[in-house]
Design a protein around this motif. Structure first.
Motif, PDB file in Angstrom:
ATOM      1  N   SER A 115       0.845  -1.203   0.000  1.00  0.00           N
ATOM      2  CA  SER A 115       0.000   0.000   0.000  1.00  0.00           C
ATOM      3  C   SER A 115       0.881   1.254   0.000  1.00  0.00           C
TER       4      SER A 115
ATOM      5  N   ASN B 154       2.299   1.671  -3.537  1.00  0.00           N
ATOM      6  CA  ASN B 154       1.210   2.109  -4.414  1.00  0.00           C
ATOM      7  C   ASN B 154       0.928   3.600  -4.219  1.00  0.00           C
TER       8      ASN B 154
ATOM      9  N   THR C 296       1.617   6.559  -7.029  1.00  0.00           N
ATOM     10  CA  THR C 296       0.506   7.411  -7.442  1.00  0.00           C
ATOM     11  C   THR C 296       0.885   8.883  -7.223  1.00  0.00           C
TER      12      THR C 296
ATOM     13  N   PHE D 136      -4.883   5.841 -11.514  1.00  0.00           N
ATOM     14  CA  PHE D 136      -5.319   6.538 -10.298  1.00  0.00           C
ATOM     15  C   PHE D 136      -5.274   8.064 -10.341  1.00  0.00           C
TER      16      PHE D 136
HETATM   17  C1  LIG Z   1      -3.593   2.339  -4.835  1.00  0.00           C
HETATM   18  O1  LIG Z   1      -3.713   3.736  -4.749  1.00  0.00           O
HETATM   19  C2  LIG Z   1      -4.875   4.275  -5.316  1.00  0.00           C
HETATM   20  C3  LIG Z   1      -4.791   5.801  -5.267  1.00  0.00           C
HETATM   21  O2  LIG Z   1      -4.647   6.265  -3.964  1.00  0.00           O
HETATM   22  C4  LIG Z   1      -6.102   3.728  -4.590  1.00  0.00           C
HETATM   23  O3  LIG Z   1      -7.272   4.224  -5.207  1.00  0.00           O
HETATM   24  C5  LIG Z   1      -6.074   2.207  -4.652  1.00  0.00           C
HETATM   25  O4  LIG Z   1      -7.146   1.669  -3.884  1.00  0.00           O
HETATM   26  C6  LIG Z   1      -4.763   1.680  -4.104  1.00  0.00           C
HETATM   27  N1  LIG Z   1      -4.706   0.237  -4.250  1.00  0.00           N
HETATM   28  C7  LIG Z   1      -4.120  -0.545  -3.366  1.00  0.00           C
HETATM   29  C8  LIG Z   1      -4.166  -2.021  -3.642  1.00  0.00           C
HETATM   30  O5  LIG Z   1      -3.562  -0.105  -2.365  1.00  0.00           O
END
Ligand SMILES: *[C@@H]1O[C@H](CO)[C@@H](O)[C@H](O)[C@H]1NC(C)=O
Ligand SMILES: *[C@@H]1O[C@H](CO)[C@@H](O)[C@H](O)[C@H]1NC(C)=O
Ligand SMILES: *[C@@H]1O[C@H](CO)[C@@H](O)[C@H](O)[C@H]1NC(C)=O
Length: 291
Positions: free
Chosen positions: A218, A221, A225, A271
Motif C-alpha cells: 500500500s 502504491n 501514485t 489513479f
Molecule cells: C492504490 O492507490 C490508489 C490511489 O490512492 C487507490 O485508489 C487504490 O485503492 C490503491 N490500491 C491498493 C491495492 O492499495
C-alpha cells in the motif's frame, strides 16, 4: 622509526581488515559509525519506508552471508548504505531536500545518497583521508575501533552506491553490472518477490517479523501514485512538452537527449485523474502517435 609507530602501523593495518559486526533480526551485519548514522537518518521517515529500506539491507545481508563468493567480494558498507538509502526519492514530506521536480525517483535517491555521503564526516573522502593520516601521524589509533579506518569513502565506492540506486528499478540491466550493484538490487527485490539466492524462508520471516511488511504494497502504491500526480513527466517515455512551455529549445533534440523510460505510467493511468502518457512515450516518438 620508533617502535611505537611500527606498532601503530600494525594496529592500523589490522583495523583496516577488521570489520565490526552485529546482529539485527538474526542476521549478521556490518556495524560501523556511518552505517549506524544511515540507519538513524532513515528512521525519520514514515514506518513503511524505513522498514522497507531496513528489510532490503537485511535480506541482502542474509543473501551475502549465505554465499561464500559474496562474503568474500561484496563491500558490506557500500551494500548497507545503498540499500538503506535507496528510496530517498520517495520522501513525500513537502519541501523534501531529496526530491526534485524533474528527475525520476531512482535518480533522486542516487543523488541524495551521494550528497549524504559527501556531507558525512566519514563519507567525505578527502576529510577521511586527512583524518586517517593524522591518526597515523599522531600515533593514536583507537585500538579496537576500526569504524573510522575501514570507512574510506573512495570515489569508487560512492560511484557504486550511486549506480546501484540509480538503476534499482532496472534489475534486468543491473544484473549485468558489477557484483555489488547487482547484489544491492537483488537485496531490494526480495522485499517484493521473496527470498532468493540461498536466503532461507526462516531467516526471511524473522526479518519480516522485526520490520513488518504489511504496509509495503500500500505504501509503494501510494508513493507511485503521488509521483504520477506531482511529477508526471518523470513517469513516462520522454520529457513532456508542457515541461518547458516557453522554451525556444529544439524540442525534438531535447526529447532524444533526455528520454525517461520509466515504468510508473500505469499508476498515473489508473489513479490520477486527467493523466495521460499518450503522446509522451518513446513509443509515440517512434511510431508518431499524437494526443
Ligand atoms: C492504490 O492507490 C490508489 C490511489 O490512492 C487507490 O485508489 C487504490 O485503492 C490503491 N490500491 C491498493 C491495492 O492499495
Ligand atoms: C554465489 O553468488 C555468486 C554471485 O552472484 C553466484 O554466481 C553463485 O552461483 C552463488 N553460489 C551459490 C552456491 O549460490
Ligand atoms: C568508535 O569511534 C566512533 C567515532 O569516534 C565512536 O562514535 C564510537 O562510539 C566508537 N565505538 C567504540 C566501540 O568505541
Amino acid at each position: 622509526m620508533k617502535l611505537f609507530s611500527l606498532v601503530t602501523l600494525a594496529t592500523t593495518a589490522t583495523a583496516l581488515y577488521t570489520q565490526r559486526m552485529t546482529r539485527i533480526a538474526g542476521v549478521e551485519v556490518i556495524d560501523t559509525q556511518i552505517v549506524r548514522d544511515a540507519r538513524a537518518m532513515i528512521k525519520e521517515f514514515p514506518d513503511y519506508l524505513y522498514s522497507h529500506q531496513m528489510r532490503s539491507w537485511l535480506f541482502g545481508a542474509a543473501m551475502i552471508n549465505a554465499n561464500e563468493t559474496l562474503r568474500r567480494h561484496v563491500d558490506l558498507e557500500v551494500h548497507a548504505i545503498a540499500t538503506m538509502l535507496h528510496d530517498l526519492g520517495w520522501d513525500m514530506t513537502p519541501g523534501s531536500r531529496w526530491v526534485s521536480s524533474d528527475k525520476r525517483f531512482e535518480v533522486d535517491g542516487a543523488i541524495g545518497a551521494r550528497k549524504w555521503l559527501s556531507e558525512h564526516p566519514i563519507g567525505k573522502f578527502l576529510a577521511s583521508q586527512a583524518l586517517y593520516a593524522s591518526e597515523i601521524l599522531n600515533n593514536q589509533p583507537e585500538v579496537g575501533n576500526s569504524s573510522l579506518l575501514v570507512s574510506q569513502w573512495a570515489p569508487e565506492r560512492v560511484r557504486k552506491v550511486f549506480q546501484a540506486i540509480a538503476l534499482h528499478g532496472s534489475g534486468s540491466i543491473v544484473d549485468f553490472f558489477e557484483l555489488e550493484e547487482a547484489v544491492i538490487v537483488q537485496s531490494i527485490g526480495q522485499d517484493y518477490h521473496g527470498p532468493v539466492n540461498g536466503v532461507s524462508q526462516e531467516s526471511y520471516n524473522a526479518i519480516a517479523k522485526a520490520f513488518p511488511q504489511d504496509e509495503l504494497l500500500s505504501g509503494t502504491n501510494k508513493t507511485f501514485t503521488w509521483l504520477a500526480q506531482t511529477k508526471p513527466a518523470t513517469t513516462w517515455g520522454k520529457i513532456s512538452r508542457d515541461f518547458f512551455p516557453l522554451s525556444a529549445l529544439n524540442w525534438q533534440g531535447l526529447t532524444s537527449i533526455h528520454p525517461k523510460d520509466t515504468w510508473l505510467e500505469p499508476w498515473g493511468e489508473a489513479f490520477v485523474p486527467g493523466y495521460s502518457a499518450v503522446g509522451h512515450r518513446s513509443f509515440d516518438n517512434i511510431v508518431g502517435t499524437t494526443r
